[in-house]
Design an enzyme around this catalytic site. Sequence first.
Site, mmCIF file in Angstrom:
data_model
loop_
_atom_site.group_PDB
_atom_site.id
_atom_site.type_symbol
_atom_site.label_atom_id
_atom_site.label_comp_id
_atom_site.label_asym_id
_atom_site.label_seq_id
_atom_site.Cartn_x
_atom_site.Cartn_y
_atom_site.Cartn_z
ATOM 1 N N ASP A 148 2.759 -10.933 -0.853
ATOM 2 C CA ASP A 148 3.349 -9.585 -0.897
ATOM 3 C C ASP A 148 4.845 -9.716 -0.655
ATOM 4 O OD1 ASP A 148 4.043 -6.924 -0.708
ATOM 5 O OD2 ASP A 148 2.639 -6.428 0.906
ATOM 6 N N LYS A 151 -3.027 2.996 -0.282
ATOM 7 C CA LYS A 151 -2.851 3.364 1.119
ATOM 8 C C LYS A 151 -2.847 4.881 1.137
ATOM 9 C CE LYS A 151 0.101 -0.567 2.271
ATOM 10 N NZ LYS A 151 1.485 -1.007 2.571
ATOM 11 N N LYS A 187 3.254 -12.777 3.401
ATOM 12 C CA LYS A 187 4.487 -12.062 3.073
ATOM 13 C C LYS A 187 5.530 -13.075 2.621
ATOM 14 C CE LYS A 187 3.430 -7.781 4.362
ATOM 15 N NZ LYS A 187 3.584 -6.605 3.482
ATOM 16 N N LYS A 201 -3.199 -12.682 2.964
ATOM 17 C CA LYS A 201 -1.987 -12.205 2.303
ATOM 18 C C LYS A 201 -0.793 -12.755 3.053
ATOM 19 C CE LYS A 201 -0.056 -7.580 2.366
ATOM 20 N NZ LYS A 201 -0.281 -6.181 1.942
ATOM 21 N N GLY A 258 -2.967 -1.598 4.404
ATOM 22 C CA GLY A 258 -2.833 -1.186 5.798
ATOM 23 C C GLY A 258 -1.378 -0.981 6.163
ATOM 24 N N ASP A 283 2.046 -1.541 -4.840
ATOM 25 C CA ASP A 283 1.848 -0.866 -3.557
ATOM 26 C C ASP A 283 2.841 0.298 -3.505
ATOM 27 O OD1 ASP A 283 2.015 -0.089 -0.865
ATOM 28 O OD2 ASP A 283 2.152 -2.100 -0.030
ATOM 29 N N GLU A 289 1.914 -8.882 -4.826
ATOM 30 C CA GLU A 289 2.068 -7.462 -4.537
ATOM 31 C C GLU A 289 3.549 -7.080 -4.554
ATOM 32 O OE1 GLU A 289 -0.223 -6.479 -1.041
ATOM 33 O OE2 GLU A 289 0.772 -4.548 -0.782
ATOM 34 N N SER A 345 -3.024 -9.742 6.740
ATOM 35 C CA SER A 345 -1.672 -9.772 6.215
ATOM 36 C C SER A 345 -0.823 -10.534 7.226
ATOM 37 C CB SER A 345 -1.173 -8.336 6.028
ATOM 38 O OG SER A 345 0.176 -8.324 5.650
#
Length: 376
Positions: free
Chosen positions: A193, A267, A166, A164, A295, A243, A218, A138
């Site tokens: 995400d 998660k 952000k 991933k 995570g 998420d 996400e 990430s």
Amino acid sequence: MLKVTQAVLREIQLPLVQPFRISSGVENERRIALVELINEVGISAWGECVAGAAPNYLPEFIDSAWIAMRDWVAPRILSREFRDPREVHPFLERNFRGHNMAKAAFEMAMWDLAAKIEGIPLARMLGGTREKIGTGISIGIQDSPEALVKKAKAAANEGYQKIKVKISPGNDVQFVRAVFTELGGTDAHVMVDANNAYSLDDAEHLKILDQFDLLMIEQPLAWDDVRQHSILQKQLRTPICLDESITNVDRALDMIELKAGKIINIKPGRVGGFAQSKAIHDLCQEHGIPVWCGGMLESGIGRAHNVALASLPNFTLPGDVSPSARYWKKDIVTPEWTMDARGFVKVPLDKPGIGVTIDLDRVESVTVRKESVRAA
Ligand code: OSB
Ligand code: MG
């Protein structure tokens, strides 16, 4: 029998090797609450509370979780003998709303305790079947598309199976296009995400991302929303992964029935622990919905719990379970978590429980507060 006689809470502070920026804030250092449960014959089991320093992911934060654990969760766990770790979650839910991360830290430690008492690896206790976990990275929001591309390429070269990125308004299309141009056609799957940075008014803008064949987007919309995601999903080709919104198995069913997403990031800290994680996993499996393990910048203890969970069969997508060195100069467990060149982290199957040894000297050296709760 699971009979805990003492719970020790520790707050540790670990500097991150790189700052981690998401749409709602940046972290330079992790403040982490650890839970050690000791049973009547002196077996120690461990859990990690994933709440961050600020309430910018979900409402919980480490100081709220600390009070919840010390004053509500610990006394409950210490008040009773459990036959099975499956009993813990429903018991913690009785007239006790929310605080999933605080509850999960204890619930997951109880699974570690049960596995240690039975002498089996936590992964097997949970019903895991995998021996290694496909791993994703990430990457936080970077200053420029060039900086992001550099990080993404390095990650692909290290073997990460999923990258991933952000995103937030102003740090999205250009950044994703740059990564797509550089990494399109390689083995690494790219996803984004947004951590709630958009609204339905941005649907036309988000549709631009469809051209990049992303593995998923996400949580683009509000942290507690399901319905609006279902409106957005109808307009997007890119699968939505939820998420923040999935805080228990009922929300997962809402997502499925409303077609608000096609993938779930599980998660365990967010959903109150392993019992709910397993329930969500099983529900998704029945409905053909793939899941993966997210995570929360965990230390080696929380990572052990995540790796064990990700060994369940419907965790078919790579998890955010990067190796220790991605986060820390030195982890608090031995061996540290490593990833092979093909992007797999091995599930420890040679030891009972979480499968790593806590480096207590290191833990003590980074501990900034400690409180102990004993059975009445
Ligand atoms: O949304 O998945 C998220 C970290 C903190 C808060 C929210 C998120 C994350 C991550 C970290 O993406 C993933 C990792 O632990 O490597
Ligand atoms: Mg997320």
